[in-house]
Design a protein around this motif. Structure first.
Motif, PDB file in Angstrom:
ATOM      1  N   ARG A 100       0.862  -1.238   0.061  1.00  0.00           N
ATOM      2  CA  ARG A 100       0.108   0.454  -0.052  1.00  0.00           C
ATOM      3  C   ARG A 100       1.021   1.094  -0.120  1.00  0.00           C
ATOM      4  NH1 ARG A 100      -2.965  -2.961   3.907  1.00  0.00           N
ATOM      5  NH2 ARG A 100      -4.908  -4.172   2.947  1.00  0.00           N
ATOM      6  N   GLU A 101       1.863   1.382   0.852  1.00  0.00           N
ATOM      7  CA  GLU A 101       2.662   2.562   1.250  1.00  0.00           C
ATOM      8  C   GLU A 101       3.296   2.580   0.056  1.00  0.00           C
ATOM      9  OE1 GLU A 101       6.764   3.801   3.461  1.00  0.00           O
ATOM     10  OE2 GLU A 101       5.974   2.582   3.937  1.00  0.00           O
ATOM     11  N   LEU A 102       3.711   2.005  -1.436  1.00  0.00           N
ATOM     12  CA  LEU A 102       4.436   1.639  -2.117  1.00  0.00           C
ATOM     13  C   LEU A 102       3.189   2.124  -3.268  1.00  0.00           C
ATOM     14  CD1 LEU A 102       6.324  -0.946  -4.289  1.00  0.00           C
ATOM     15  CD2 LEU A 102       4.392  -0.377  -5.064  1.00  0.00           C
ATOM     16  N   ALA A 103       2.648   1.300  -3.603  1.00  0.00           N
ATOM     17  CA  ALA A 103       0.970   2.165  -4.337  1.00  0.00           C
ATOM     18  C   ALA A 103       1.240   3.810  -3.875  1.00  0.00           C
ATOM     19  CB  ALA A 103       0.005   1.589  -3.834  1.00  0.00           C
ATOM     20  N   GLN A 104       1.230   3.962  -2.700  1.00  0.00           N
ATOM     21  CA  GLN A 104       1.332   5.605  -2.714  1.00  0.00           C
ATOM     22  C   GLN A 104       2.152   6.729  -3.089  1.00  0.00           C
ATOM     23  OE1 GLN A 104       0.751   5.929   1.104  1.00  0.00           O
ATOM     24  NE2 GLN A 104      -1.666   5.050   1.633  1.00  0.00           N
ATOM     25  N   ARG A 105       3.446   5.496  -3.026  1.00  0.00           N
ATOM     26  CA  ARG A 105       4.274   6.822  -3.783  1.00  0.00           C
ATOM     27  C   ARG A 105       4.611   6.647  -5.404  1.00  0.00           C
ATOM     28  NH1 ARG A 105       9.650   4.371  -1.192  1.00  0.00           N
ATOM     29  NH2 ARG A 105       8.950   3.756   1.530  1.00  0.00           N
ATOM     30  N   ARG A 106       3.881   5.261  -5.923  1.00  0.00           N
ATOM     31  CA  ARG A 106       3.951   5.109  -7.230  1.00  0.00           C
ATOM     32  C   ARG A 106       2.779   6.452  -7.693  1.00  0.00           C
ATOM     33  NH1 ARG A 106       4.908  -0.244  -9.439  1.00  0.00           N
ATOM     34  NH2 ARG A 106       7.565  -0.303  -8.543  1.00  0.00           N
ATOM     35  N   VAL A 107       2.111   6.776  -7.055  1.00  0.00           N
ATOM     36  CA  VAL A 107       0.551   6.899  -7.497  1.00  0.00           C
ATOM     37  C   VAL A 107       1.192   9.364  -7.992  1.00  0.00           C
ATOM     38  CG1 VAL A 107      -1.022   9.096  -6.196  1.00  0.00           C
ATOM     39  CG2 VAL A 107      -1.194   6.663  -6.443  1.00  0.00           C
ATOM     40  N   GLN A 108       2.767   8.770  -6.294  1.00  0.00           N
ATOM     41  CA  GLN A 108       3.039   9.968  -6.848  1.00  0.00           C
ATOM     42  C   GLN A 108       4.530  10.415  -7.451  1.00  0.00           C
ATOM     43  OE1 GLN A 108       5.071  11.105  -3.520  1.00  0.00           O
ATOM     44  NE2 GLN A 108       6.760  13.360  -3.677  1.00  0.00           N
ATOM     45  N   ILE A 109       4.839   9.822  -8.120  1.00  0.00           N
ATOM     46  CA  ILE A 109       5.986   9.513  -8.651  1.00  0.00           C
ATOM     47  C   ILE A 109       5.571   9.086  -9.809  1.00  0.00           C
ATOM     48  CG2 ILE A 109       7.941   7.951 -10.187  1.00  0.00           C
ATOM     49  CD1 ILE A 109       8.267   6.978  -7.035  1.00  0.00           C
ATOM     50  N   PHE A 110       4.573   8.550 -10.893  1.00  0.00           N
ATOM     51  CA  PHE A 110       3.255   7.978 -11.867  1.00  0.00           C
ATOM     52  C   PHE A 110       3.066  10.282 -12.281  1.00  0.00           C
ATOM     53  CE2 PHE A 110       3.039   4.180 -11.710  1.00  0.00           C
ATOM     54  CZ  PHE A 110       3.759   3.728 -12.024  1.00  0.00           C
ATOM     55  N   GLU A 111       2.654  10.026 -11.494  1.00  0.00           N
ATOM     56  CA  GLU A 111       2.280  11.674 -12.153  1.00  0.00           C
ATOM     57  C   GLU A 111       3.338  13.281 -11.798  1.00  0.00           C
ATOM     58  OE1 GLU A 111      -1.409  14.628 -12.294  1.00  0.00           O
ATOM     59  OE2 GLU A 111      -1.345  12.409 -12.250  1.00  0.00           O
ATOM     60  N   THR A 112       4.072  13.070 -11.392  1.00  0.00           N
ATOM     61  CA  THR A 112       4.576  13.661 -12.050  1.00  0.00           C
ATOM     62  C   THR A 112       5.715  13.683 -13.219  1.00  0.00           C
ATOM     63  OG1 THR A 112       4.895  13.856  -9.260  1.00  0.00           O
ATOM     64  CG2 THR A 112       7.398  15.031 -10.942  1.00  0.00           C
ATOM     65  N   MET A 113       6.390  12.547 -13.422  1.00  0.00           N
ATOM     66  CA  MET A 113       6.548  11.537 -14.281  1.00  0.00           C
ATOM     67  C   MET A 113       5.500  11.902 -16.042  1.00  0.00           C
ATOM     68  SD  MET A 113       8.372   8.343 -13.155  1.00  0.00           S
ATOM     69  CE  MET A 113       9.029   8.312 -14.500  1.00  0.00           C
ATOM     70  N   LEU A 114       3.815  11.238 -15.001  1.00  0.00           N
ATOM     71  CA  LEU A 114       2.982  12.139 -16.601  1.00  0.00           C
ATOM     72  C   LEU A 114       3.373  12.453 -17.849  1.00  0.00           C
ATOM     73  CD1 LEU A 114       0.591   9.970 -17.121  1.00  0.00           C
ATOM     74  CD2 LEU A 114      -0.712  11.655 -16.500  1.00  0.00           C
ATOM     75  N   PRO A 115       3.889  13.733 -18.396  1.00  0.00           N
ATOM     76  CA  PRO A 115       4.165  13.904 -19.285  1.00  0.00           C
ATOM     77  C   PRO A 115       5.402  14.026 -19.251  1.00  0.00           C
ATOM     78  CG  PRO A 115       4.088  15.781 -17.339  1.00  0.00           C
ATOM     79  CD  PRO A 115       3.741  14.705 -16.542  1.00  0.00           C
ATOM     80  N   PHE A 116       5.955  13.418 -19.331  1.00  0.00           N
ATOM     81  CA  PHE A 116       7.378  13.351 -19.757  1.00  0.00           C
ATOM     82  C   PHE A 116       7.578  11.374 -20.357  1.00  0.00           C
ATOM     83  CE2 PHE A 116       7.908  16.887 -16.511  1.00  0.00           C
ATOM     84  CZ  PHE A 116       8.074  17.710 -16.755  1.00  0.00           C
ATOM     85  N   ARG A 117       6.756  11.139 -19.451  1.00  0.00           N
ATOM     86  CA  ARG A 117       6.940   9.150 -19.853  1.00  0.00           C
ATOM     87  C   ARG A 117       5.975   8.906 -20.836  1.00  0.00           C
ATOM     88  NH1 ARG A 117       7.689   4.859 -15.233  1.00  0.00           N
ATOM     89  NH2 ARG A 117       7.716   3.519 -17.219  1.00  0.00           N
TER      90      ARG A 117
END
Length: 204
Positions: A100-117
């Motif tokens: 669950r903690e990893l999922a919360q981190r992924r949400v933060q990371i993926f949202e930051t990376m979204l346009p670039f990825r």
């Protein structure tokens, strides 16, 4: 007797000024590329980047050999910002809480990376560099998740693969870009998926 001439030493202030202007131009190019991608331009050309950065096209290629070199610079910036989040130790003894903690981190990371990825995904099929980087990122994301899943849980192979899929960038992109959910709703949906999958795995 031939007279010898010596070249006068360069003015340190002039040299420092040139270096500063060079660093400024390079940073403006990077900032322009990131701004264009953040605003929805998935594959900006060098000319477009030069226009946004307010520099000449020759200046772009004086600082960067090709467009992949700019992507590499952006990747390094994002890695410096986001890897500490991804690699931080987990606080829980229960694997479910860690996932669950990893999922919360992924949400933060993926949202930051979204346009670039998304932009890199458009280009990676014509760029061996970006394709190789894509494979490295996918493998790292999978490895970091599997570290939190104990062996007896991994024996449920397809459920484990389903958790990996739920916490993959492609799923975040689907929720945010294709289904047009807000970041908050996409986060809630991701956590629901992960919780449902974990609940389906029986403990020994």
């Amino acid at each position: 007797m031939t007279s010898m001439t010596t070249t006068p030493p360069l003015d340190p202030a002039l040299t420092d000024g040139r270096r500063q202007r060079s660093r400024s131009s390079r940073q403006r190019i990077i900032d322009a590329m990131m701004s264009l991608m953040a605003n929805g331009e998935m594959s900006p050309s060098a000319a477009r980047v030069a226009e946004e950065a307010k520099v000449g096209l020759r200046t772009v290629f004086r600082h960067f050999d090709d467009m992949d070199a700019i992507y590499a610079e952006i990747s390094a910036i994002l890695a410096k910002q986001l890897l500490p989040i991804a690699m931080a130790p987990y606080r829980h003894s229960d694997w479910r809480d860690n996932v669950r903690e990893l999922a919360q981190r992924r949400v933060q990371i993926f949202e930051t990376m979204l346009p670039f990825r998304l932009a890199a995904n458009v280009r990676r099929y014509s760029s061996p560099f970006l394709m190789g980087q894509y494979a490295q990122i996918v493998n790292l994301e999978r490895e970091l998740l599997l570290r939190q899943i104990p062996d007896h849980v991994r024996s449920h192979r397809l459920r484990t693969e389903a958790i990996c899929a739920a916490l993959a960038f492609q799923n975040w992109s689907l929720l945010r870009h294709d289904q047009q959910l807000t970041a908050e709703d996409a986060s809630t949906t991701t956590m629901l998926m992960v919780d449902c999958l974990m609940q389906s795995i029986s403990e020994p």
